[in-house]
Design a protein around this motif. Structure first.
Motif, PDB file in Angstrom:
ATOM      1  N   LEU B 222       6.857  17.565 -35.265  1.00 38.14           N
ATOM      2  CA  LEU B 222       7.516  16.781 -34.224  1.00 38.14           C
ATOM      3  C   LEU B 222       9.001  16.568 -34.508  1.00 38.14           C
ATOM      4  N   LEU B 223       9.371  16.490 -35.806  1.00 35.97           N
ATOM      5  CA  LEU B 223      10.771  16.248 -36.184  1.00 35.97           C
ATOM      6  C   LEU B 223      11.241  17.352 -37.135  1.00 35.97           C
ATOM      7  N   PRO B 224      11.328  18.599 -36.616  1.00 34.33           N
ATOM      8  CA  PRO B 224      11.558  19.744 -37.506  1.00 34.33           C
ATOM      9  C   PRO B 224      12.926  19.744 -38.190  1.00 34.33           C
ATOM     10  N   TYR B 225      13.878  18.943 -37.704  1.00 35.16           N
ATOM     11  CA  TYR B 225      15.208  18.985 -38.321  1.00 35.16           C
ATOM     12  C   TYR B 225      15.460  17.801 -39.245  1.00 35.16           C
ATOM     13  N   ASP B 226      14.440  16.990 -39.501  1.00 36.50           N
ATOM     14  CA  ASP B 226      14.639  15.794 -40.312  1.00 36.50           C
ATOM     15  C   ASP B 226      14.395  16.114 -41.791  1.00 36.50           C
ATOM     16  N   ALA B 227      15.430  15.889 -42.618  1.00 40.72           N
ATOM     17  CA  ALA B 227      15.332  16.243 -44.040  1.00 40.72           C
ATOM     18  C   ALA B 227      14.341  15.344 -44.781  1.00 40.72           C
ATOM     19  N   GLU B 228      14.252  14.056 -44.405  1.00 37.03           N
ATOM     20  CA  GLU B 228      13.305  13.163 -45.073  1.00 37.03           C
ATOM     21  C   GLU B 228      11.874  13.616 -44.822  1.00 37.03           C
ATOM     22  N   ALA B 230      10.896  16.686 -44.080  1.00 35.49           N
ATOM     23  CA  ALA B 230      10.689  17.923 -44.843  1.00 35.49           C
ATOM     24  C   ALA B 230      10.427  17.579 -46.310  1.00 35.49           C
ATOM     25  N   GLY B 231      11.200  16.600 -46.837  1.00 35.15           N
ATOM     26  CA  GLY B 231      11.027  16.179 -48.223  1.00 35.15           C
ATOM     27  C   GLY B 231       9.650  15.573 -48.466  1.00 35.15           C
ATOM     28  N   LEU B 232       9.201  14.756 -47.522  1.00 35.71           N
ATOM     29  CA  LEU B 232       7.871  14.133 -47.648  1.00 35.71           C
ATOM     30  C   LEU B 232       6.772  15.192 -47.716  1.00 35.71           C
ATOM     31  N   LEU B 233       6.816  16.142 -46.769  1.00 35.95           N
ATOM     32  CA  LEU B 233       5.790  17.184 -46.747  1.00 35.95           C
ATOM     33  C   LEU B 233       5.843  17.995 -48.046  1.00 35.95           C
ATOM     34  N   ALA B 234       7.052  18.312 -48.501  1.00 34.94           N
ATOM     35  CA  ALA B 234       7.212  19.070 -49.740  1.00 34.94           C
ATOM     36  C   ALA B 234       6.627  18.306 -50.919  1.00 34.94           C
ATOM     37  N   LEU B 235       6.938  17.000 -50.995  1.00 36.64           N
ATOM     38  CA  LEU B 235       6.455  16.173 -52.101  1.00 36.64           C
ATOM     39  C   LEU B 235       4.926  16.162 -52.143  1.00 36.64           C
ATOM     40  N   ILE B 236       4.309  15.988 -50.978  1.00 36.26           N
ATOM     41  CA  ILE B 236       2.844  15.942 -50.934  1.00 36.26           C
ATOM     42  C   ILE B 236       2.267  17.310 -51.328  1.00 36.26           C
ATOM     43  N   LEU B 237       2.829  18.383 -50.769  1.00 37.00           N
ATOM     44  CA  LEU B 237       2.312  19.726 -51.078  1.00 37.00           C
ATOM     45  C   LEU B 237       2.428  20.029 -52.575  1.00 37.00           C
ATOM     46  N   LEU B 238       3.593  19.713 -53.158  1.00 32.57           N
ATOM     47  CA  LEU B 238       3.834  20.060 -54.565  1.00 32.57           C
ATOM     48  C   LEU B 238       2.976  19.222 -55.511  1.00 32.57           C
ATOM     49  N   SER B 239       2.782  17.938 -55.181  1.00 34.34           N
ATOM     50  CA  SER B 239       1.951  17.111 -56.063  1.00 34.34           C
ATOM     51  C   SER B 239       0.488  17.440 -55.874  1.00 34.34           C
ATOM     52  N   ASP B 240       0.104  17.670 -54.615  1.00 35.93           N
ATOM     53  CA  ASP B 240      -1.305  17.924 -54.345  1.00 35.93           C
ATOM     54  C   ASP B 240      -1.741  19.310 -54.833  1.00 35.93           C
ATOM     55  N   ALA B 241      -0.779  20.210 -55.050  1.00 37.66           N
ATOM     56  CA  ALA B 241      -1.111  21.552 -55.552  1.00 37.66           C
ATOM     57  C   ALA B 241      -1.806  21.445 -56.917  1.00 37.66           C
ATOM     58  N   ARG B 242      -1.614  20.318 -57.604  1.00 37.76           N
ATOM     59  CA  ARG B 242      -2.183  20.141 -58.942  1.00 37.76           C
ATOM     60  C   ARG B 242      -3.536  19.432 -58.905  1.00 37.76           C
ATOM     61  N   LEU B 275      10.465  24.133 -48.536  1.00 42.50           N
ATOM     62  CA  LEU B 275      10.841  22.885 -47.862  1.00 42.50           C
ATOM     63  C   LEU B 275      11.857  22.080 -48.677  1.00 42.50           C
ATOM     64  N   VAL B 276      11.702  22.086 -50.007  1.00 41.45           N
ATOM     65  CA  VAL B 276      12.659  21.369 -50.865  1.00 41.45           C
ATOM     66  C   VAL B 276      14.049  21.960 -50.674  1.00 41.45           C
ATOM     67  N   ARG B 277      14.125  23.304 -50.737  1.00 43.19           N
ATOM     68  CA  ARG B 277      15.424  23.958 -50.583  1.00 43.19           C
ATOM     69  C   ARG B 277      16.054  23.592 -49.241  1.00 43.19           C
ATOM     70  N   GLU B 278      15.227  23.623 -48.194  1.00 46.20           N
ATOM     71  CA  GLU B 278      15.738  23.301 -46.861  1.00 46.20           C
ATOM     72  C   GLU B 278      16.211  21.844 -46.798  1.00 46.20           C
ATOM     73  N   SER B 279      15.389  20.920 -47.350  1.00 47.29           N
ATOM     74  CA  SER B 279      15.705  19.488 -47.191  1.00 47.29           C
ATOM     75  C   SER B 279      16.917  19.074 -48.021  1.00 47.29           C
ATOM     76  N   LEU B 280      17.195  19.822 -49.103  1.00 49.59           N
ATOM     77  CA  LEU B 280      18.342  19.466 -49.948  1.00 49.59           C
ATOM     78  C   LEU B 280      19.663  19.938 -49.354  1.00 49.59           C
ATOM     79  N   ARG B 281      19.566  20.720 -48.267  1.00 48.28           N
ATOM     80  CA  ARG B 281      20.793  21.211 -47.643  1.00 48.28           C
ATOM     81  C   ARG B 281      21.564  20.094 -46.954  1.00 48.28           C
ATOM     82  N   SER B 282      20.870  19.023 -46.513  1.00 45.98           N
ATOM     83  CA  SER B 282      21.611  17.922 -45.891  1.00 45.98           C
ATOM     84  C   SER B 282      22.214  17.053 -46.996  1.00 45.98           C
ATOM     85  N   ARG B 283      23.482  16.724 -46.835  1.00 50.53           N
ATOM     86  CA  ARG B 283      24.242  15.999 -47.866  1.00 50.53           C
ATOM     87  C   ARG B 283      24.612  14.609 -47.373  1.00 50.53           C
TER      88      ARG B 283
END
Lengths: 115, 416
Positions: B222-228, B230-242, B275-283
């Motif tokens: 729903l919010l494809p351009y929002d860095a937060e 993207a960061g949230l989804l990345a955080l969940i995916l990366l932690s849940d991968a373990r 997603l991390v790479r994408e979300s870190l692009r916003s400064r």
């Protein structure tokens, strides 16, 4: 549109110790609030301190007991209010953020409407 | 059985969309929920005889909104509560379901559930109930409170939405960052509650983890351009991968250092890293992109020894600078303990000793115990492990701490 009561709760002890420029700043804030939100304002007053309050309480036996002091002793006491009109809670919050309350805070309560 | 699965799948994927579209018709959350529940019940019967429709979501929305229109014709139902403040749509609801309006419907529902004037407890409960379609019993179970308590909490929150006139709308652009942050926090809270259950025998609550992942994916769509987001989804995916390597076959806790990294979910990690790479692009980098970047450093390390601790300390520095919190400062101290050794870590950790929020925090005691153990200061380590045990309620974590405590005996006799 709906009406909300904006209640100003502040620490009276801090007010008593306030520097003159602090009081002036707050008064100026209220004047500014009044002009900025003139369209939304439906009323409002400042109250005398709780040391002037009188409380009436049902004594449980059909009578009323009268006591000196506010209804509830709290660090922050009701010190004034505004009655405002707003489209929704978001707008009410936006308006109430402009009410000066340097020694406490603000409570917003919707006015109840009876059909 | 196939129909059961199709309905269950539609429940998980489409509930929020169907409910959001129905609310626009009913302008009443309770009535909308009733109609949507009814639509799912009908689907079970109708799909058994007529087959599963090509677009289950569209079918369910049509049935639920039609039911709503029927009920609304009966004045009595309509008058029973205050109408929700739905902003008028520009165009009438068409039967096309992929138009932006449907996107906005779900966003309205999300922003209402996570409205900052509701308590966090209420925000989380409404999110599970209205966006994930969980029953009150299920929501109560997820948060270990009784059903009547949860029912009262949900009723109170819905009543406040109607009575105090919390608007059912997508916030204007200037308020969006703050409001998105509130939504992201709710989903993150759901995730962390599931990731390490505060109490009980199981370490992970899969149901909550899955729900938070679904919600993060929905937000991302729903919010494809929002860095937060993207960061949230990345955080969940990366932690849940373990997830599957965090406990062994016997249900014992396995630390990050000892996890079998070959069994980490590489698909989830790949998606998370992009997603991390994408979300870190916003400064400047936002809070969730930074937290995801920390998870990414661990995910990319081939083994524990190769972990880039200096990079981690740098990321924690940025996090502490922008979003100071005692818990983040504690995690930073742990990173320092590996980047510069346990002595340096202990110094940073003990500088946080007067943080009241950490006083009863089990991970502070556990981190301190571990640093002392690595320094060979056995007696002090024992005291800290005992303190951590007192503060920990999750049985899996307790077993781990008890194990470490018992292990200190070997260390004191044959210290290496």
């Amino acid at each position: 549109m709906a009406e909300y009561l904006v209640l100003i709760y502040e620490d009276e002890a801090s007010w008593a110790k306030a520097r003159p420029e602090e009081s002036e700043q707050v008064m100026a804030g209220h004047v500014k609030f009044g002009t900025t939100h003139a369209d939304a304002l439906r009323g409002g007053h400042a109250l005398e301190p709780t040391s002037t309050a009188t409380s009436l309480r049902s004594d449980g036996a059909g009578g009323v007991s009268v006591t000196d002091g506010p209804f509830a002793e709290t660090k922050e006491a009701l010190g004034g209010y505004y009655l405002i009109e707003a489209a929704d809670l978001d707008e009410a919050v936006r308006i109430a953020k402009d009410v000066p309350a340097i020694f406490g805070g603000i409570e917003i309560r919707p006015i109840r409407v009876f059909d | 059985m196939q129909v059961d699965a199709a309905v269950a799948d539609a429940h998980r994927r489409e509930w929020a969309s169907v409910l959001a579209a129905t609310v626009r018709v009913t302008r009443d959350l309770d009535l909308a929920e009733e109609c949507v529940q009814d639509a799912y019940a009908r689907a079970l019967r109708a799909w058994s005889s007529g087959g599963v429709p090509a677009r289950p979501g569209a079918w369910l929305t049509t049935v639920a909104t039609r039911r709503a229109v029927d009920l609304l014709r009966r004045e009595a139902t309509w008058r029973r509560s205050l109408p929700l403040l739905v902003e008028p749509s520009e165009e009438p609801a068409a039967d096309r379901l992929d138009v932006p309006e449907i996107r906005d419907d779900r966003l309205r529902l999300i922003f209402t559930c996570c409205h900052p004037t509701l308590s966090t407890d209420a925000q989380v409960a409404l999110t599970l109930r209205l966006l994930c379609g969980l029953s009150t019993v299920e929501v109560a179970r997820a948060f270990l409170v009784s059903e009547p308590t949860m029912a009262a909490r949900i009723t109170r929150a819905k009543k406040k939405i109607a009575t105090a006139r919390i608007p059912y709308r997508v916030p204007p652009a200037n308020e969006l960052p703050e409001r998105v942050a509130a939504v992201v926090s709710v989903v993150h809270l759901l995730y962390t509650t599931g990731h390490t259950s505060p109490t009980g025998t199981r370490l992970v609550r899969e149901d909550l983890v899955e729900r938070s992942l679904d919600l993060a994916r929905m937000l991302r769509a729903l919010l494809p351009y929002d860095a937060e987001v993207a960061g949230l989804l990345a955080l969940i995916l990366l932690s849940d991968a373990r997830r599957h390597t965090r406990v062994d076959e016997a249900g014992r806790l396995v630390l990050l250092a000892d996890q079998d990294r070959a069994r980490w979910d590489r698909g989830a990690i790949g998606e998370g890293l992009a997603l991390v790479r994408e979300s870190l692009r916003s400064r400047p980098p936002g809070r969730f992109p930074l937290m995801a970047a920390i998870a990414a450093v661990h995910a990319e390390a081939p083994d524990w020894v190769a972990t880039d601790w200096t990079e981690l300390v740098g990321l924690y520095d940025l996090l502490v600078a922008g979003w100071p919190s005692p818990v983040v400062a504690l995690n930073r101290a742990v990173a320092v303990g590996f980047a510069d050794g346990p002595e340096a870590g202990l110094r940073v950790l003990d500088s946080l000793a007067c943080e009241p929020q950490l006083a009863g925090y089990s991970y502070r005691a556990a981190a301190r115990a571990d640093m002392l153990r690595r320094l060979g200061r056995v007696d002090e380590a024992r005291v800290s492990y005992e303190e951590a045990l007192l503060l920990t309620e999750n049985e899996t974590e307790r077993a781990f701490l008890a194990d470490r405590l018992a292990g200190l005996a070997h260390l004191s006799t044959g210290s290496a």
